[in-house]
Design a protein around this motif. Structure first.
Motif, PDB file in Angstrom:
ATOM      1  N   GLY A 349       1.324   7.429   3.490  1.00 29.26           N
ATOM      2  CA  GLY A 349       1.842   8.265   4.562  1.00 29.26           C
ATOM      3  C   GLY A 349       2.122   9.656   4.063  1.00 29.26           C
ATOM      4  O   GLY A 349       1.899   9.972   2.885  1.00 29.26           O
ATOM      5  N   GLY A 350       2.625  10.456   4.961  1.00 33.71           N
ATOM      6  CA  GLY A 350       2.978  11.797   4.532  1.00 33.71           C
ATOM      7  C   GLY A 350       3.159  12.716   5.714  1.00 33.71           C
ATOM      8  O   GLY A 350       2.963  12.313   6.868  1.00 33.71           O
ATOM      9  N   PHE A 351       3.525  13.923   5.411  1.00 33.39           N
ATOM     10  CA  PHE A 351       3.704  14.884   6.499  1.00 33.39           C
ATOM     11  C   PHE A 351       3.338  16.279   6.029  1.00 33.39           C
ATOM     12  O   PHE A 351       3.346  16.591   4.837  1.00 33.39           O
ATOM     13  N   GLY A 352       2.998  17.089   7.001  1.00 33.14           N
ATOM     14  CA  GLY A 352       2.780  18.503   6.761  1.00 33.14           C
ATOM     15  C   GLY A 352       3.778  19.254   7.627  1.00 33.14           C
ATOM     16  O   GLY A 352       4.051  18.837   8.764  1.00 33.14           O
ATOM     17  N   GLU A 353       4.323  20.309   7.086  1.00 32.21           N
ATOM     18  CA  GLU A 353       5.407  20.970   7.802  1.00 32.21           C
ATOM     19  C   GLU A 353       5.269  22.472   7.625  1.00 32.21           C
ATOM     20  O   GLU A 353       4.975  22.955   6.535  1.00 32.21           O
ATOM     21  N   ILE A 371       1.653   7.745   9.156  1.00 34.50           N
ATOM     22  CA  ILE A 371       1.764   6.659   8.182  1.00 34.50           C
ATOM     23  C   ILE A 371       0.731   5.588   8.537  1.00 34.50           C
ATOM     24  O   ILE A 371       0.600   5.219   9.704  1.00 34.50           O
ATOM     25  N   ARG A 372       0.019   5.129   7.550  1.00 34.20           N
ATOM     26  CA  ARG A 372      -1.016   4.112   7.769  1.00 34.20           C
ATOM     27  C   ARG A 372      -0.813   2.953   6.811  1.00 34.20           C
ATOM     28  O   ARG A 372      -0.681   3.173   5.596  1.00 34.20           O
ATOM     29  N   ASN A 373      -0.811   1.750   7.334  1.00 33.61           N
ATOM     30  CA  ASN A 373      -0.827   0.580   6.457  1.00 33.61           C
ATOM     31  C   ASN A 373      -2.218   0.463   5.866  1.00 33.61           C
ATOM     32  O   ASN A 373      -3.217   0.568   6.591  1.00 33.61           O
ATOM     33  N   THR A 374      -2.291   0.288   4.567  1.00 34.66           N
ATOM     34  CA  THR A 374      -3.616   0.214   3.945  1.00 34.66           C
ATOM     35  C   THR A 374      -3.953  -1.201   3.505  1.00 34.66           C
ATOM     36  O   THR A 374      -5.093  -1.521   3.231  1.00 34.66           O
ATOM     37  N   GLN A 375      -2.938  -2.048   3.426  1.00 38.08           N
ATOM     38  CA  GLN A 375      -3.197  -3.461   3.094  1.00 38.08           C
ATOM     39  C   GLN A 375      -2.091  -4.299   3.721  1.00 38.08           C
ATOM     40  O   GLN A 375      -0.915  -4.059   3.462  1.00 38.08           O
ATOM     41  N   ASN A 389       2.469   7.886  14.145  1.00 44.20           N
ATOM     42  CA  ASN A 389       2.205   9.321  14.216  1.00 44.20           C
ATOM     43  C   ASN A 389       3.427   9.970  14.846  1.00 44.20           C
ATOM     44  O   ASN A 389       3.993   9.426  15.789  1.00 44.20           O
ATOM     45  N   ALA A 390       3.820  11.099  14.362  1.00 42.89           N
ATOM     46  CA  ALA A 390       4.933  11.812  14.984  1.00 42.89           C
ATOM     47  C   ALA A 390       4.688  13.303  14.890  1.00 42.89           C
ATOM     48  O   ALA A 390       4.254  13.815  13.862  1.00 42.89           O
TER      49      ALA A 390
END
Lengths: 439, 262
Positions: A349-353, A371-375, A389-390
């Motif tokens: 996950g992560g964000f840009g601001e 944020i994405r579940n990858t497994q 998503n936000a």
């Protein structure tokens, strides 16, 4: 042993809307030092480098007047903060007997209340206590918030005369790329600081203050800083270790100023943590009722990890900056920690601001988080469950910012959506207009 | 997990550069700045940027007009400097003249000990040079006077009993004790009646409480104070009545007055 937590991501996102993370900004510091709030805050409550350095030094300016005995007897290091106004909330796909519907509320009210006291206990000893009472009307009448000490620590600074050796003992904020306690958005925090793989029993969230010890250090002007926190996993049942449910967080961050009209500073950092959570307990079954785990008997510890990196580019000047931040975050919880887990649960996950403060009066902020579940740890729900998503945007107009009080008019909209197990993505749209103030 | 590794590596790259590059600005008192005949014109770009720095960090004490009447000023002791008179205490230049850029840079990076004026070193050299330029817009003195050359500070001789004894004689001859007190406690007979140019009550420095001057604690800082005086305060310059050798002896004597570490 497992909480029903298939939608923990969703729940924490909603919880944030209801109980925005407010906290640290202490007009009491300004009253003590004579500095304007703007010396330490790019815009209240977000810290600038001078404020970060003041915090790192243990709420000291190191000019010989830090000790409490240097203050007039009438000085009382107390501050309070709340936001009053109007919050509009629309939630899609809310279940009712007649099928799903869209709900809407518009509430006048307040977010919550933070009572803060902080400062020095002696020349090189600092403290901070934050009390957030559980008030029925908090969160715009959405119900009581936790009534707990949000922070309570004593800091011992410059151990052995070195700024590289400092200790905080007690409930303290985890050193994060961007501190959620000083977030410029009120309806959304940083979800990734609270995210868990689906079905995980882990309750550690770096966005929550943790109870433990923090060992940290910094260069003279805090251009280079590190922090290591050893704590209990907040909210987890106490296990049989000498540090129950231990968690270790580490963060290293560096800043370089640039003598340039376009780019003013670059900050980069890396962080990571590992925690160990018990998966087995001895139980006690009452004559009537179900078996309950006995605290202090936890065993079969399984590990969970978080790590990531950050990059912040400050354009124009550090005085009135335009800052672009990117934070990437990954997490992995051991299969043994996941309900019916067959493999480790993992996410990225992560964000840009983007934050812009063109003057002492105005600040704008836009943040996109994903944020994405990858497994998937278990086969109980599709991999994408909990994906989030936000998008948040806010404008803040500072009306008053002296060495005594702070008052800002705050306008904000946000939309967040997290994928449910049935493939739908119930969204929440929130609007907020209010006065944010501290004294 | 491979993706996360990439993230970490990406972030480590600039971090390595940063770790290598942090050097505190070297701000020693220059002893060789060339004297200039005419007043220097201000750098407009720096003034503009310095105005922003001043608005964010300095206004609460020094005031919008630079007159020392910021909103925090009423409860600060000592009072914040009024920049409109062009009078400065900490200079490497002779009594009555304006400070050099490096003098102001040093005041800003070191801070003024045991006053409400903190060290602003965190802001970095660029921002400090900008605000120094902006400070010059508050007083016409900067348009009228050419910056003076810093005084020469000869190398420090050995600090021994002989030097200290000689310094004690100078201390008596120049009647430092009339203000600073016989033991240097700041309690001399005229010490309690002093006011500065702005009419604020001012106390002579107490030398017994650690060796901290307000601005810096090196031997040169002490030397400079006797030889340049502190404009705007009753603390005079002794440049006329002290030879360099005597001044160094006085430094050693004053340093010996310290009783406790801060």
């Amino acid at each position: 042993m497992f909480l029903a937590a298939p939608f923990r991501g969703v729940i924490s996102a909603v919880a944030l809307v209801l109980a925005p993370a407010l906290a640290h900004a202490l007009p009491a510091f300004a009253r003590k030092t004579g500095l304007a709030c703007s010396s330490c805050h790019e815009v209240w409550p977000r810290l600038n480098d001078f404020g970060q350095s003041f915090r790192d030094r243990g709420f000291r300016l190191e000019g010989g007047r830090d000790a409490p005995i240097e203050q007039p007897g009438s000085y009382w290091p107390l501050a309070m903060r709340t936001t009053v106004g109007y919050q509009w909330l629309r939630q899609a796909l809310v279940a009712t007997d007649g099928g799903t519907t869209t709900t809407q509320t518009g509430a006048f009210g307040f977010t919550g209340l933070d009572v803060l006291s902080g400062g020095t206990l002696a020349n090189k000893v600092s403290y901070l206590v934050t009390y957030t009472p559980g008030l029925t009307g908090a969160g715009f009448s959405q119900g009581p918030q936790d009534g707990d000490l949000e922070s309570a620590f004593v800091g011992i600074h410059d151990i052995g005369g070195s700024s590289w050796a400092n200790l905080r003992v007690g409930k303290h904020a985890i050193d994060l790329p961007i501190d959620e306690h000083r977030s410029l958005t009120l309806t959304q925090g940083y979800n990734v600081y609270h995210f868990h793989p689906q079905g995980s029993a882990v309750t550690y969230e770096p966005g929550e203050n943790q109870t433990g010890v923090e060992w940290y250090g910094h260069s003279d002007y805090s251009r280079l800083r590190y922090s290591i926190s050893v704590s209990n996993e907040n909210g987890a049942p106490l296990s049989g270790h000498w540090v129950s449910t231990p968690a270790v967080w580490a963060h290293l961050q560096g800043t370089q100023y640039v003598d340039n009209d376009l780019l003013a500073a670059v900050t980069a950092g890396v962080f990571g943590m590992s925690g160990w959570h018990p998966t087995a307990f001895q139980v006690l079954t009452p004559t009537e009722g179900t078996a309950a785990p006995v605290l202090g008997t936890g065993s079969s510890f399984k590990a969970y990890r978080r790590m990531g990196a950050e990059l912040h580019l400050t354009f124009l000047s550090i005085v009135f900056p335009l800052t672009a931040s990117a934070v990437a975050f990954t997490g992995s919880d051991d299969a043994g920690l996941i309900q019916s887990g067959v493999r480790d649960g993992q996410f990225v996950g992560g964000f840009g601001e983007l934050t812009y403060t063109p003057s002492l009066r105005w600040t704008g902020i836009v943040r996109y988080e994903q944020i994405r579940n990858t497994q998937a740890g278990s086969d109980a729900a599709p991999l994408a469950t909990g994906n989030l998503n936000a998008l948040t945007a806010a404008i803040r107009h500072t009306v008053e910012m002296t060495s005594r009080t702070e008052l800002a008019v705050h306008l904000e909209v946000s939309r967040s959506a997290a994928l449910a197990a049935d493939g739908t993505a119930p969204s929440t749209v929130t609007g907020l207009a209010g006065f944010d103030f501290a004294f | 997990m491979r993706r996360s590794l990439l993230f970490v590596l990406l972030a480590l790259l600039p971090l390595g550069l940063i770790a290598a590059a942090e050097v505190p600005p070297a701000l020693d008192i220059p002893t060789t700045e060339a004297p200039t005949a005419a007043p220097q014109s201000l750098d407009a770009e720096r003034v503009k940027r310095g105005n922003a720095v001043y608005d964010r960090y300095c206004i609460s004490c020094h005031g919008v007009e630079g007159d020392g009447r910021g909103y925090s000023a009423p409860w600060l002791d000592p009072a914040p400097r009024d920049f409109t008179r062009g009078v400065f205490k900490w200079r490497s230049t002779p009594s009555g003249s304006l400070p050099t850029n490096e003098d102001l840079m040093r005041t800003l990076t070191v801070g003024l000990f045991h006053t409400n004026m903190p060290s602003w070193g965190v802001l970095g050299e660029r921002n400090l040079r900008d605000v120094v330029e902006y400070l010059k817009t508050f007083s016409p003195a900067w348009k009228e006077q050419a910056p003076a050359a810093p005084i020469q500070i000869p190398a420090e001789p050995t600090n021994d009993a002989v030097s200290r004894e000689k310094g004690g004689e100078v201390w008596t001859r120049l009647a430092c004790a009339s203000c600073h007190g016989a033991t240097g406690k700041g309690d001399g007979p005229s010490g309690s009646t002093l006011v500065d140019d702005w009419g604020h009550k001012i106390l002579p420095h107490d030398f017994t409480r650690g060796h901290y001057l307000k601005c810096g604690d090196r031997s040169e800082d002490l030397y400079r104070v006797f030889m340049t005086g502190m404009s705007g305060t009753p603390m005079p310059s002794y440049a006329e009545s002290l030879s360099p050798a005597e001044a160094w002896s006085l430094v050693h004597y004053v340093q010996s007055l310290v009783h406790e570490e801060p």
